[in-house]
Design a protein around this motif. Structure first.
Motif, PDB file in Angstrom:
ATOM      1  N   GLY A  52       0.805  -1.217   0.000  1.00 37.03           N
ATOM      2  CA  GLY A  52       0.000   0.000   0.000  1.00 37.03           C
ATOM      3  C   GLY A  52       0.834   1.260   0.000  1.00 37.03           C
ATOM      4  N   VAL A  53       2.162   1.127  -0.255  1.00 38.23           N
ATOM      5  CA  VAL A  53       3.074   2.265  -0.137  1.00 38.23           C
ATOM      6  C   VAL A  53       3.737   2.625  -1.464  1.00 38.23           C
ATOM      7  CG1 VAL A  53       5.188   3.109   0.973  1.00 38.23           C
ATOM      8  CG2 VAL A  53       3.540   1.743   2.287  1.00 38.23           C
ATOM      9  N   LEU A  54       4.446   1.674  -2.061  1.00 37.05           N
ATOM     10  CA  LEU A  54       5.321   1.983  -3.190  1.00 37.05           C
ATOM     11  C   LEU A  54       4.706   1.515  -4.507  1.00 37.05           C
ATOM     12  CD1 LEU A  54       8.153   3.171  -3.824  1.00 37.05           C
ATOM     13  CD2 LEU A  54       9.025   0.833  -3.740  1.00 37.05           C
ATOM     14  N   ALA A  55       4.646   2.421  -5.481  1.00 39.59           N
ATOM     15  CA  ALA A  55       3.987   2.131  -6.751  1.00 39.59           C
ATOM     16  C   ALA A  55       4.923   1.522  -7.783  1.00 39.59           C
ATOM     17  CB  ALA A  55       3.356   3.406  -7.313  1.00 39.59           C
ATOM     18  N   MET A  56       6.031   0.959  -7.354  1.00 41.17           N
ATOM     19  CA  MET A  56       6.879   0.152  -8.238  1.00 41.17           C
ATOM     20  C   MET A  56       7.349  -1.061  -7.453  1.00 41.17           C
ATOM     21  SD  MET A  56      10.343   2.475  -8.460  1.00 41.17           S
ATOM     22  CE  MET A  56       9.385   3.956  -8.710  1.00 41.17           C
ATOM     23  N   SER A  57       7.662  -2.131  -8.165  1.00 39.90           N
ATOM     24  CA  SER A  57       7.950  -3.396  -7.490  1.00 39.90           C
ATOM     25  C   SER A  57       9.442  -3.695  -7.354  1.00 39.90           C
ATOM     26  CB  SER A  57       7.272  -4.545  -8.247  1.00 39.90           C
ATOM     27  OG  SER A  57       7.680  -4.562  -9.607  1.00 39.90           O
ATOM     28  N   ARG A  58      10.298  -2.929  -8.023  1.00 39.21           N
ATOM     29  CA  ARG A  58      11.743  -3.077  -7.852  1.00 39.21           C
ATOM     30  C   ARG A  58      12.359  -1.685  -7.769  1.00 39.21           C
ATOM     31  NH1 ARG A  58      13.858  -8.287 -11.454  1.00 39.21           N
ATOM     32  NH2 ARG A  58      11.901  -9.460 -11.342  1.00 39.21           N
ATOM     33  N   ALA A  59      13.356  -1.546  -6.915  1.00 39.29           N
ATOM     34  CA  ALA A  59      14.016  -0.253  -6.752  1.00 39.29           C
ATOM     35  C   ALA A  59      15.283  -0.421  -5.944  1.00 39.29           C
ATOM     36  CB  ALA A  59      13.086   0.751  -6.053  1.00 39.29           C
ATOM     37  N   PHE A  60      16.184   0.523  -6.091  1.00 37.09           N
ATOM     38  CA  PHE A  60      17.312   0.645  -5.170  1.00 37.09           C
ATOM     39  C   PHE A  60      16.804   1.328  -3.907  1.00 37.09           C
ATOM     40  CE2 PHE A  60      19.401   0.033  -9.156  1.00 37.09           C
ATOM     41  CZ  PHE A  60      20.635  -0.537  -8.862  1.00 37.09           C
ATOM     42  N   GLY A  61      17.405   0.993  -2.775  1.00 33.33           N
ATOM     43  CA  GLY A  61      16.999   1.630  -1.529  1.00 33.33           C
ATOM     44  C   GLY A  61      15.714   1.035  -0.984  1.00 33.33           C
ATOM     45  N   ASN A  62      14.847   1.903  -0.430  1.00 33.10           N
ATOM     46  CA  ASN A  62      13.583   1.480   0.175  1.00 33.10           C
ATOM     47  C   ASN A  62      13.805   0.357   1.191  1.00 33.10           C
ATOM     48  OD1 ASN A  62      12.409   2.219  -2.960  1.00 33.10           O
ATOM     49  ND2 ASN A  62      11.452   3.170  -1.187  1.00 33.10           N
ATOM     50  N   ARG A  63      14.621   0.667   2.196  1.00 32.42           N
ATOM     51  CA  ARG A  63      15.048  -0.306   3.191  1.00 32.42           C
ATOM     52  C   ARG A  63      13.890  -1.067   3.828  1.00 32.42           C
ATOM     53  NH1 ARG A  63      19.623   0.098   5.914  1.00 32.42           N
ATOM     54  NH2 ARG A  63      19.758   2.319   5.391  1.00 32.42           N
ATOM     55  N   MET A  64      12.825  -0.363   4.180  1.00 30.58           N
ATOM     56  CA  MET A  64      11.732  -0.994   4.927  1.00 30.58           C
ATOM     57  C   MET A  64      10.933  -1.983   4.084  1.00 30.58           C
ATOM     58  SD  MET A  64      10.432   2.139   7.372  1.00 30.58           S
ATOM     59  CE  MET A  64       9.373   1.029   8.315  1.00 30.58           C
ATOM     60  N   LEU A  65      11.066  -1.887   2.761  1.00 27.07           N
ATOM     61  CA  LEU A  65      10.379  -2.823   1.868  1.00 27.07           C
ATOM     62  C   LEU A  65      11.361  -3.733   1.127  1.00 27.07           C
ATOM     63  CD1 LEU A  65       7.716  -0.421   0.299  1.00 27.07           C
ATOM     64  CD2 LEU A  65       7.259  -2.264   1.932  1.00 27.07           C
ATOM     65  N   LYS A  66      12.629  -3.755   1.569  1.00 28.39           N
ATOM     66  CA  LYS A  66      13.684  -4.408   0.798  1.00 28.39           C
ATOM     67  C   LYS A  66      13.433  -5.892   0.575  1.00 28.39           C
ATOM     68  CE  LYS A  66      15.933  -3.599  -1.710  1.00 28.39           C
ATOM     69  NZ  LYS A  66      16.107  -2.422  -2.583  1.00 28.39           N
ATOM     70  N   GLN A  67      12.739  -6.543   1.490  1.00 29.13           N
ATOM     71  CA  GLN A  67      12.457  -7.969   1.314  1.00 29.13           C
ATOM     72  C   GLN A  67      11.639  -8.220   0.052  1.00 29.13           C
ATOM     73  OE1 GLN A  67      10.506  -9.725   4.687  1.00 29.13           O
ATOM     74  NE2 GLN A  67      10.259 -11.732   3.726  1.00 29.13           N
ATOM     75  N   PHE A  68      10.852  -7.214  -0.355  1.00 27.40           N
ATOM     76  CA  PHE A  68       9.953  -7.384  -1.496  1.00 27.40           C
ATOM     77  C   PHE A  68      10.379  -6.538  -2.697  1.00 27.40           C
ATOM     78  CE2 PHE A  68       7.516  -6.982   2.558  1.00 27.40           C
ATOM     79  CZ  PHE A  68       7.447  -8.340   2.832  1.00 27.40           C
ATOM     80  N   VAL A  69      10.956  -5.381  -2.428  1.00 25.41           N
ATOM     81  CA  VAL A  69      11.333  -4.434  -3.488  1.00 25.41           C
ATOM     82  C   VAL A  69      12.827  -4.586  -3.743  1.00 25.41           C
ATOM     83  CG1 VAL A  69      11.355  -2.017  -4.200  1.00 25.41           C
ATOM     84  CG2 VAL A  69       9.483  -2.879  -2.783  1.00 25.41           C
ATOM     85  N   VAL A  70      13.188  -5.458  -4.652  1.00 21.38           N
ATOM     86  CA  VAL A  70      14.577  -5.832  -4.879  1.00 21.38           C
ATOM     87  C   VAL A  70      15.213  -4.937  -5.937  1.00 21.38           C
ATOM     88  CG1 VAL A  70      14.132  -8.213  -4.205  1.00 21.38           C
ATOM     89  CG2 VAL A  70      13.928  -7.544  -6.623  1.00 21.38           C
ATOM     90  N   ALA A  71      16.545  -4.977  -6.000  1.00 22.33           N
ATOM     91  CA  ALA A  71      17.285  -4.217  -7.013  1.00 22.33           C
ATOM     92  C   ALA A  71      17.920  -5.148  -8.038  1.00 22.33           C
ATOM     93  CB  ALA A  71      18.347  -3.349  -6.351  1.00 22.33           C
ATOM     94  N   GLU A  72      17.314  -6.312  -8.242  1.00 18.33           N
ATOM     95  CA  GLU A  72      17.810  -7.246  -9.256  1.00 18.33           C
ATOM     96  C   GLU A  72      17.298  -6.813 -10.626  1.00 18.33           C
ATOM     97  OE1 GLU A  72      17.704 -12.011 -10.388  1.00 18.33           O
ATOM     98  OE2 GLU A  72      16.896 -11.302  -8.479  1.00 18.33           O
ATOM     99  N   PRO A  73      18.197  -6.513 -11.560  1.00 18.59           N
ATOM    100  CA  PRO A  73      17.739  -5.980 -12.852  1.00 18.59           C
ATOM    101  C   PRO A  73      17.239  -7.059 -13.798  1.00 18.59           C
ATOM    102  CG  PRO A  73      20.111  -6.190 -12.875  1.00 18.59           C
ATOM    103  CD  PRO A  73      19.664  -6.599 -11.488  1.00 18.59           C
ATOM    104  N   GLU A  74      16.328  -6.679 -14.662  1.00 20.47           N
ATOM    105  CA  GLU A  74      16.002  -7.485 -15.833  1.00 20.47           C
ATOM    106  C   GLU A  74      16.871  -6.959 -16.967  1.00 20.47           C
ATOM    107  OE1 GLU A  74      11.516  -9.114 -15.463  1.00 20.47           O
ATOM    108  OE2 GLU A  74      11.661  -7.006 -15.996  1.00 20.47           O
ATOM    109  N   ILE A  75      17.508  -7.857 -17.701  1.00 23.59           N
ATOM    110  CA  ILE A  75      18.507  -7.460 -18.694  1.00 23.59           C
ATOM    111  C   ILE A  75      18.121  -7.993 -20.064  1.00 23.59           C
ATOM    112  CG2 ILE A  75      20.946  -7.558 -19.344  1.00 23.59           C
ATOM    113  CD1 ILE A  75      21.564  -8.073 -16.365  1.00 23.59           C
ATOM    114  N   GLN A  76      18.124  -7.118 -21.052  1.00 19.73           N
ATOM    115  CA  GLN A  76      17.949  -7.519 -22.443  1.00 19.73           C
ATOM    116  C   GLN A  76      19.185  -7.097 -23.216  1.00 19.73           C
ATOM    117  OE1 GLN A  76      14.191  -7.184 -24.425  1.00 19.73           O
ATOM    118  NE2 GLN A  76      13.162  -6.460 -22.561  1.00 19.73           N
TER     119      GLN A  76
END
Length: 419
Positions: A258-282
Motif C-alpha cells: 500500500g506504499v510503493l507504486a513500483m515493485s523493484r528499486a534501489f533503496g527502500n530499506r523498509m520494503l527491501k524484502q519485497f522491493v529488490v534491485a535485481e535488474p532485468e537485462i535484455q
C-alpha cells in the motif's frame, strides 16, 4: 511506512567555476581520490579546460583483477548548460560522428528535482564502452544521486565486465544497492531510485532495468521497448512479492504494501524484502537497422507513448535537440513529474562500429572527475502525476496484470514513494 525527505544537492555554476552546494557548503570537485572496491584502485590525475567540445577531464583507472592490471582511460565531455527556462541539456559525439548523444533534464512542475542521469564512454583493454543511465529518485534524491556517483564506476571495476557483461550488470546492481543501504544505515532516510542503463560494448547493447524508468530502441522505424516497467500489477511481480510474504494493495494505484507504486528499486530499506534491485537485462546487436535509443524517467513515459518518442526523436537531426523536444513535449502534455531523457543516435553511414573520441566520458560521477551536472532551478508548483502511457510490446512480457480499479486517480511522486 513513512519516507522522510532529505537534503537535495544542487549543482550550481558561478563565474565559470563548478561546485556542489550541500547544507550550505560548497564542496569543490577538483580533488584527488583513492577508491577501493571490487579489488580496484582508482586515481584521478588532473584536468584541463577549453571551450566547447574541447573540454576535457582526463583520468586513468588501474584495476587489479585475477587477469592482471586493467587500464581504463576516461575523458569528460562538456558539462550541461541551463537555459532561461530551467532546462539543462548537453550533447556529445565521437570523432567520426558515428555515435552522437544528447540529454535534457527538467524539474517541471515539481518543487524538487529527484532525477539524475549519467553518460560515460571509455576504452577498457582496447574495447570501446559507452554507458547511459537514468536514475529517478522517490522519497528524496539521495538514492538517485548515489547511483549517478557509483553505479557505472562499480560496473567498470567488475572483473567480468567485458567477458560476461550480463553477470557483471546483475551483480553490480545488487552490490551497489547493498552499499547504498549500508551508507544510509545511520540516517532516517528511506528513499529509493529506479535505474535504467544502456551499456554498449563494441556493437553489443545491454539494457539493465530496475523500476519504471524505460529504455527503447528504434529499429527500422519501429519502437521496441528494451525494458519492462516494474509495476506491482505485473502478474510475475505480484507472484514474486506475495511468495516473499508481501502484499499488493490498491491506494490510488497498485502499491507494494500500500506504499510503493513500483515493485523493484534501489533503496527502500523498509520494503527491501519485497522491493529488490535485481535488474532485468535484455541485449541485442546494434546493426544497420538500429537508429536510436531513448532512455527516460517516467515523467516522459507517463504522457509520451514509445511510438511518439521515436517519431519525435527522429524529427530532429541532433540528439541534443531531440532530447529537448521530448522533454518539452512531455511537459506541454501535462507531465507533473521531473522529466529527464537521453537520446543516442547511431550514424551507420559514418562507420561500421562506434568508436569514442579520446576515450571520452560524459557527465561522469564526482569521485573521478571535475564536472557534475547542473540541476534546474526550483519551481514552486508541485502537481499530481499521471499514470504511465501504453508502451510497445516486449519480447519478454508478463502473463497478465491486475485489473485497474475505476477509481484510479493521478498520483503524486510523494505518494509513489510512500511519503
Amino acid at each position: 511506512m513513512v519516507c522522510s525527505t532529505f537534503l537535495r544537492s544542487v549543482i550550481v555554476q558561478a563565474g565559470g567555476h563548478f561546485g556542489v552546494l550541500a547544507q550550505g557548503r560548497r564542496h569543490h570537485i577538483n580533488k584527488t581520490l583513492s577508491v577501493v572496491g571490487f579489488g580496484f584502485r582508482t586515481s584521478f590525475l588532473g584536468f584541463s579546460r577549453t571551450s566547447g567540445f574541447g573540454f576535457r577531464t582526463s583520468a586513468k583507472m588501474m584495476v587489479d583483477s585475477s587477469t592482471g592490471e586493467r587500464r581504463v582511460s576516461l575523458v569528460d565531455m562538456p558539462p550541461g548548460k541551463v537555459d532561461d527556462g530551467g532546462y539543462i541539456g548537453g550533447g556529445w559525439k565521437n570523432d567520426e560522428g558515428s555515435l552522437t548523444c544528447g540529454y535534457c533534464s527538467f524539474r517541471g512542475k515539481r518543487s524538487t528535482m529527484e532525477d539524475f542521469y549519467d553518460v560515460k564512454a571509455s576504452t577498457i583493454e582496447g574495447q570501446t564502452v559507452c554507458m547511459f543511465g537514468i536514475f529517478d529518485g522517490h522519497g528524496g534524491s539521495r538514492a538517485a544521486e548515489y547511483l549517478k556517483e557509483h553505479l557505472f564506476n562499480n560496473l567498470m571495476k567488475h572483473p567480468q565486465f567485458l567477458t560476461d557483461t550480463k553477470l557483471a550488470l546483475s551483480e553490480t546492481y545488487k552490490q551497489t544497492d547493498i552499499a547504498f543501504l549500508e551508507a544510509e544505515k545511520d540516517t532516517y532516510r528511506d528513499d529509493g531510485s529506479t535505474a535504467s542503463a544502456a551499456v554498449l560494448v563494441g556493437n553489443h547493447l545491454y539494457v539493465a532495468n530496475v523500476g519504471d524508468s524505460r529504455t527503447i530502441v528504434s529499429k527500422a522505424g519501429k519502437a521496441i521497448a528494451l525494458s519492462d516497467d516494474h509495476k506491482p500489477n505485473r502478474s510475475d511481480e505480484r507472484k514474486r512479492i506475495e511468495s516473499a510474504g508481501g502484499v499488493i494493495m490498491w491506494a490510488g494505484t497498485w502499491r507494494v504494501g500500500g506504499v510503493l507504486a513500483m515493485s523493484r528499486a534501489f533503496g527502500n530499506r523498509m520494503l527491501k524484502q519485497f522491493v529488490v534491485a535485481e535488474p532485468e537485462i535484455q541485449d541485442l546487436e546494434i546493426d544497420h537497422e538500429a537508429e536510436l535509443l531513448v532512455l527516460a524517467s517516467d515523467g516522459l513515459w507517463d504522457v509520451v507513448p514509445n511510438e511518439d518518442a521515436v517519431s519525435l526523436a527522429q524529427s530532429e537531426e541532433e540528439p541534443e535537440a531531440a532530447a529537448r523536444k521530448l522533454t518539452d513535449t512531455a511537459f506541454s502534455r501535462g507531465s507533473a513529474d521531473n522529466i529527464t531523457c537521453i537520446v543516442v543516435k547511431f550514424r551507420h553511414d559514418k562507420t561500421e562500429s562506434p568508436k569514442i573520441e579520446g576515450n571520452a566520458m560524459a557527465e561522469s560521477e564526482p569521485e573521478l572527475n571535475t564536472t557534475s551536472e547542473l540541476e534546474p532551478e526550483l519551481n514552486p508548483n508541485a502537481e499530481m502525476e499521471t499514470e504511465s502511457s501504453p508502451k510497445a510490446e516486449l519480447e519478454h512480457k508478463p502473463d497478465a496484470t491486475l485489473d485497474p480499479k475505476p477509481e484510479t486517480e493521478p498520483e503524486a511522486k510523494g505518494e509513489k514513494a510512500g511519503e
